[in-house]
Design an enzyme around this catalytic site. Structure first.
Site, PDB file in Angstrom:
ATOM      1  N   LYS A 184      -2.596  55.863  -2.608  1.00 10.21           N
ATOM      2  CA  LYS A 184      -1.589  55.430  -1.627  1.00 10.21           C
ATOM      3  C   LYS A 184      -0.964  56.627  -0.919  1.00 10.21           C
ATOM      4  O   LYS A 184      -0.737  56.608   0.279  1.00 10.21           O
ATOM      5  CB  LYS A 184      -0.551  54.532  -2.309  1.00 10.21           C
ATOM      6  CG  LYS A 184       0.831  55.105  -2.474  1.00 10.21           C
ATOM      7  CD  LYS A 184       1.794  54.115  -3.039  1.00 10.21           C
ATOM      8  CE  LYS A 184       2.813  54.764  -3.957  1.00 10.21           C
ATOM      9  NZ  LYS A 184       3.622  55.828  -3.377  1.00 10.21           N
ATOM     10  N   ALA A 214       3.986  62.501 -14.604  1.00 10.44           N
ATOM     11  CA  ALA A 214       2.746  61.734 -14.711  1.00 10.44           C
ATOM     12  C   ALA A 214       2.924  60.731 -15.845  1.00 10.44           C
ATOM     13  O   ALA A 214       3.601  61.018 -16.841  1.00 10.44           O
ATOM     14  CB  ALA A 214       1.562  62.655 -14.993  1.00 10.44           C
ATOM     15  N   CYS A 264      -0.449  56.021  -7.390  1.00  9.25           N
ATOM     16  CA  CYS A 264       0.027  56.920  -6.331  1.00  9.25           C
ATOM     17  C   CYS A 264      -1.008  57.750  -5.590  1.00  9.25           C
ATOM     18  O   CYS A 264      -0.858  57.952  -4.389  1.00  9.25           O
ATOM     19  CB  CYS A 264       1.112  57.824  -6.905  1.00  9.25           C
ATOM     20  SG  CYS A 264       2.571  56.867  -7.342  1.00  9.25           S
ATOM     21  N   ALA A 291      -1.920  64.969  -3.050  1.00 11.02           N
ATOM     22  CA  ALA A 291      -3.184  65.136  -2.323  1.00 11.02           C
ATOM     23  C   ALA A 291      -3.988  66.299  -2.921  1.00 11.02           C
ATOM     24  O   ALA A 291      -5.200  66.198  -3.103  1.00 11.02           O
ATOM     25  CB  ALA A 291      -2.906  65.379  -0.845  1.00 11.02           C
ATOM     26  N   PHE A 292      -3.307  67.389  -3.263  1.00  7.10           N
ATOM     27  CA  PHE A 292      -4.009  68.551  -3.839  1.00  7.10           C
ATOM     28  C   PHE A 292      -4.596  68.213  -5.217  1.00  7.10           C
ATOM     29  O   PHE A 292      -5.723  68.589  -5.530  1.00  7.10           O
ATOM     30  CB  PHE A 292      -3.052  69.737  -3.982  1.00  7.10           C
ATOM     31  CG  PHE A 292      -3.089  70.684  -2.804  1.00  7.10           C
ATOM     32  CD1 PHE A 292      -2.771  70.239  -1.539  1.00  7.10           C
ATOM     33  CD2 PHE A 292      -3.445  72.012  -2.969  1.00  7.10           C
ATOM     34  CE1 PHE A 292      -2.802  71.082  -0.444  1.00  7.10           C
ATOM     35  CE2 PHE A 292      -3.479  72.877  -1.887  1.00  7.10           C
ATOM     36  CZ  PHE A 292      -3.152  72.419  -0.616  1.00  7.10           C
ATOM     37  N   LEU A 293      -3.798  67.514  -6.045  1.00  7.70           N
ATOM     38  CA  LEU A 293      -4.287  67.157  -7.386  1.00  7.70           C
ATOM     39  C   LEU A 293      -5.521  66.261  -7.277  1.00  7.70           C
ATOM     40  O   LEU A 293      -6.539  66.485  -7.935  1.00  7.70           O
ATOM     41  CB  LEU A 293      -3.186  66.456  -8.181  1.00  7.70           C
ATOM     42  CG  LEU A 293      -2.006  67.333  -8.619  1.00  7.70           C
ATOM     43  CD1 LEU A 293      -0.862  66.483  -9.145  1.00  7.70           C
ATOM     44  CD2 LEU A 293      -2.453  68.329  -9.687  1.00  7.70           C
ATOM     45  N   SER A 333      11.877  57.917  -4.556  1.00  4.38           N
ATOM     46  CA  SER A 333      10.567  57.359  -4.229  1.00  4.38           C
ATOM     47  C   SER A 333       9.792  58.361  -3.393  1.00  4.38           C
ATOM     48  O   SER A 333      10.374  59.233  -2.748  1.00  4.38           O
ATOM     49  CB  SER A 333      10.720  56.083  -3.388  1.00  4.38           C
ATOM     50  OG  SER A 333      11.473  55.119  -4.045  1.00  4.38           O
TER      51      SER A 333
END
Ligand code: NAD
Ligand code: UGA
Length: 458
Positions: A278, A163, A275, A224-226, A130
């Site tokens: 979150k 993904a 995701c 976060a970067f994506l 997770s």
């Protein structure tokens, strides 16, 4: 190094199911068991309809189920038998108490740790699959070794980067696999044993090993970067619409720079999925807890930009349609958060549907795989929303079509027929920027792409 022959995964969701099916496929000499508290889900994994739609998953499950892949609800027996336990339970955003709306809700993860502790019959390697806040492994170890526990638990981090929609391809040939562990003799030995599982099919140079904290943080950072790239592209869209620049051309020009690269620069109605939001909010919370308000503000802006993009889309629709959609029929093509999945968690389509329903539009939702979820999620709007699997029926008599998921089926529609079926003036809002806008305009549509000026006949 002891070979890990009995692999257990707790959590049979979007990550646990496909990941373990792939391990079972690639490692026929190991037994892989997946357990869950959700009996219906465990039954679905063994039945004709898998719990969700994912291209290629059926074939992998069919090839392994009952051979060396097993699904069960008998958690005590599975833990007792395991050499290694992957924990792939859900870690949603907390909705209550301290950190509500930002922090990760760790109750499922902690319950799992306690289950492992009470059912373990020998020393175990426990792997965080997770996505978890950095330093969760310490807490995990404390729970596992609390009370009268007699066993040694080595806690590793092995985040998942698949993904949805491309999960099987991602698992077959991952860009990298990441395994983090304590840098102690026991930690390094456990790391090698977990690496050995993946080395059955992933080239060694693609298996990265780090300390456990780097591994935990890298997962949050990658998402976060994506998401930041998408928000950066989206942050250019309004300027493009006002200046005559075309965001798809700008993204292509930027992405041609090998230092930037072309992926995840596609502007649209906003990113969805369980995701991105979150995990960024979790990162924001971690920064805040450390007193790092600048870093927290920086990452929060990625989510705020996304929310702005979703509501802006509805604003554009309203403005174009003479500032009222009350009583108008609007077909929403696509409800899944992206193509090739039935998953609708955090889908921008829900935000758009909710806002349009508030404006008293009559909505028809069409999606090839997500209508069941759409029905449940939009039920509070009652008769204002209907559901139609056939896109041509969905657009019949509609004043507007809004494309919200980039399903190939929608690009392949006979758009002249769609135009003929609609009430005029016929508006088309392309939330995924993937339709041939000029050709649609020539058919008679008033076309509203994202990040390029509208093409209106008025
Ligand atoms: P999910 O909700 O689909 O599945 C989680 C499963 O865990 C559920 O079936 C639930 O019943 C089960 N569970 C919860 N508590 C349990 C317990 N105590 N014992 C046994 N089973 C229990 O979630 P998911 O989408 O698979 O995500 C799991 C984790 O993987 C999350 O941390 C997520 O951030 C991360 N992740 C998800 C994706 C993705 O594409 N969905 C990709 C990478 C990482
Ligand atoms: C994302 C990451 O890509 C995975 O690496 C990660 O493992 C996973 O989150 C996770 O941790 O759950 P996923 O959410 O399944 O995967 O799908 P993406 O392909 O990343 O798409 C997310 C959203 O961004 C979708 O709504 C998609 O339409 C949107 N998107 C994507 C854009 O708007 N523009 C783009 O250029 C790319």
């Amino acid at each position: 190094m002891n070979k890990l022959t009995h692999i257990l995964c707790i959590g049979a969701g979007y990550v646990g199911g496909p990941t373990m099916a792939m391990i079972a496929k690639k490692c026929p000499d190991r037994k892989v068991t997946v357990v869950d508290i959700n009996e219906a889900r465990i039954a679905a994994w063994q039945g004709p309809d898998l719990p969700f739609y994912e291209p290629g998953l059926r074939e992998v499950v069919d090839a392994t189920l009952g051979r060396n892949l097993f699904f069960s609800t008998d958690i005590p027996a599975a833990v007792a038998e395991a050499d290694v336990v992957f924990v792939a339970v859900n870690t949603p955003t907390k909705t209550f108490g301290q950190g509500a709306g930002r922090a990760a809700d760790l109750q499922y993860w902690e319950k799992t740790a306690r289950e492992i502790q009470s059912y373990a019959t020998h020393d175990l390697i426990v792997v965080e699959k997770s996505t978890l806040p950095v330093r969760t492994a310490t807490a995990m170890k404390r729970v596992l070794e609390s009370g009268d526990s007699r066993h040694h638990f080595e806690v590793l981090s092995n985040p998942e980067f698949l993904a949805e929609g491309t999960a099987i391809a991602d698992l077959e040939a991952p860009d990298r696999v990441l395994v983090g562990s304590a840098e102690t003799p026991a930690g390094l030995a456990a790391r090698e044993a977990v690496v050995d599982i993946y080395a059955s099919w992933v080239p060694r140079e693609r298996i990265l090993t780090t300390n456990v904290w780097s591994s935990e943080l890298s997962k949050l950072a990658a998402n976060a970067f994506l998401a930041q790239r998408i928000s950066s592209a989206n942050a250019l869209t309004e300027l493009c619409e006002k200046t005559g620049a075309d965001v798809t051309e700008v993204s292509r020009a930027i992405g041609a720079d090998s230092r930037i690269g072309p992926k995840f620069l596609k502007a649209g109605v906003g990113f969805g999925g369980s995701c991105f939001k979150k995990d960024i909010l979790n990162l924001v919370y971690l920064c805040e807890q450390q007193g790092l308000s600048r870093a927290a503000d920086y990452w929060r802006a990625v989510v705020e930009m996304n929310e702005h993009q979703e509501t802006r889309f509805v604003g554009t629709m309203l403005k174009a349609m003479f500032n009222t959609v009350a009583g108008k029929r609007i077909a929403l093509l696509g409800y899944a958060f992206k193509a090739d999945t039935s998953d609708t968690r955090e889908t921008p389509a829900k935000v758009v549907a909710d806002l349009l329903a508030e404006e008293r539009a009559e909505l028809v939702v069409c999606d090839p795989h997500a209508l069941e979820n759409a029905r449940k999620e939009l039920a509070p709007h009652g008769g204002r929303v209907s559901f139609e699997p056939d896109p041509y029926k969905a657009v019949e008599g509609a004043d507007a079509v809004a494309v919200l998921t980039d399903w190939r089926q929608f690009a392949a529609l006979d758009w002249a027929r769609v135009y003929a079926l609609m009430r005029k003036p016929a508006f088309l809002f392309d939330g995924r920027n993937f339709l041939p806008h000029r050709a649609l305009f020539d058919l008679g549509f008033h076309v509203y792409p994202i990040g390029k000026p509208p093409m209106s006949h008025f």
